[in-house]
Motif scaffolding. Structure first.
Motif, PDB file in Angstrom:
ATOM      1  N   LEU A   1       2.571   1.499   3.464  1.00 31.64           N
ATOM      2  CA  LEU A   1       1.870   1.412   4.898  1.00 31.64           C
ATOM      3  C   LEU A   1       2.033  -0.247   4.540  1.00 31.64           C
ATOM      4  O   LEU A   1       1.431  -1.310   3.535  1.00 31.64           O
TER       5      LEU A   1
ATOM      6  N   TRP B   1       4.001   3.473   8.655  1.00 25.89           N
ATOM      7  CA  TRP B   1       5.054   3.647   7.023  1.00 25.89           C
ATOM      8  C   TRP B   1       5.718   3.479   6.818  1.00 25.89           C
ATOM      9  O   TRP B   1       6.305   4.263   7.991  1.00 25.89           O
TER      10      TRP B   1
ATOM     11  N   HIS C   1      -3.344  10.878   2.366  1.00 28.04           N
ATOM     12  CA  HIS C   1      -2.430   9.789   1.993  1.00 28.04           C
ATOM     13  C   HIS C   1      -2.665   9.806   0.401  1.00 28.04           C
ATOM     14  O   HIS C   1      -1.961   9.241  -0.140  1.00 28.04           O
TER      15      HIS C   1
ATOM     16  N   ILE D   1      -5.983   0.035   4.927  1.00 24.36           N
ATOM     17  CA  ILE D   1      -6.179   1.604   4.595  1.00 24.36           C
ATOM     18  C   ILE D   1      -7.195   1.550   5.615  1.00 24.36           C
ATOM     19  O   ILE D   1      -7.364   2.607   5.964  1.00 24.36           O
TER      20      ILE D   1
ATOM     21  N   HIS E   1      -5.624   2.592   9.030  1.00 23.82           N
ATOM     22  CA  HIS E   1      -4.749   3.433   9.177  1.00 23.82           C
ATOM     23  C   HIS E   1      -4.278   4.837   8.351  1.00 23.82           C
ATOM     24  O   HIS E   1      -3.317   5.064   8.977  1.00 23.82           O
ATOM     25  N   ALA E   2      -4.913   4.625   7.457  1.00 18.79           N
ATOM     26  CA  ALA E   2      -4.950   5.364   6.911  1.00 18.79           C
ATOM     27  C   ALA E   2      -5.670   6.782   6.583  1.00 18.79           C
ATOM     28  O   ALA E   2      -6.993   6.841   6.459  1.00 18.79           O
ATOM     29  N   GLU E   3      -4.752   8.052   6.997  1.00 19.66           N
ATOM     30  CA  GLU E   3      -6.194   9.034   6.205  1.00 19.66           C
ATOM     31  C   GLU E   3      -6.103   9.518   5.575  1.00 19.66           C
ATOM     32  O   GLU E   3      -5.302   9.083   3.956  1.00 19.66           O
TER      33      GLU E   3
ATOM     34  N   ILE F   1       0.794  -1.213   0.244  1.00 20.11           N
ATOM     35  CA  ILE F   1       0.389  -0.325  -0.079  1.00 20.11           C
ATOM     36  C   ILE F   1       1.588   0.957  -0.048  1.00 20.11           C
ATOM     37  O   ILE F   1       2.067   1.717   0.942  1.00 20.11           O
ATOM     38  N   GLN F   2       0.742   2.426  -1.120  1.00 20.41           N
ATOM     39  CA  GLN F   2       1.488   3.179  -1.076  1.00 20.41           C
ATOM     40  C   GLN F   2       0.824   4.721  -0.763  1.00 20.41           C
ATOM     41  O   GLN F   2      -0.699   4.467  -1.619  1.00 20.41           O
ATOM     42  N   SER F   3       1.216   5.488  -0.845  1.00 17.78           N
ATOM     43  CA  SER F   3       0.581   6.988  -0.089  1.00 17.78           C
ATOM     44  C   SER F   3       1.069   8.011  -1.639  1.00 17.78           C
ATOM     45  O   SER F   3       2.064   7.609  -1.669  1.00 17.78           O
TER      46      SER F   3
ATOM     47  N   ALA G   1      -4.063   6.260  -0.559  1.00 20.35           N
ATOM     48  CA  ALA G   1      -3.439   5.599  -0.487  1.00 20.35           C
ATOM     49  C   ALA G   1      -3.993   4.613  -1.562  1.00 20.35           C
ATOM     50  O   ALA G   1      -4.902   4.719  -2.296  1.00 20.35           O
TER      51      ALA G   1
END
Length: 69
Positions: free
Chosen positions: A14, A25, A53, A45, A48-50, A5-7, A55
């Motif tokens: 992530l 991260w 990001h 995602i 844990h991802a805002e 998983i990439q921002s 994502a």
């Protein structure tokens, strides 16, 4: 399959920690432990991802395929 998983905003990945499995991260792809299924990616995602990001999931098996023109 193996995914990371990439921002799109920061370029960070992530991934579950190699030490204790807790999501974190990391900046380097070599430090990103791959995730085995899309459902786990979606859950990571969501948890844990805002939104900033942006994502997205990268399928590592598709990295070396030639681009057809």
């Amino acid at each position: 399959m193996r995914y990371v998983i990439q921002s799109a905003t920061t370029g960070a990945f992530l991934a579950p920690s190699l030490e204790d499995g807790q999501p974190e991260w990391v900046m380097l792809l070599r430090d990103a432990c791959p995730v085995e299924d899309l459902e786990s990616c979606a859950q990571l995602i969501e948890d844990h991802a805002e939104p900033f990001h942006r994502a997205y999931v990268v399928d590592l098996t598709q990295l070396h395929k030639p681009i057809e023109t």
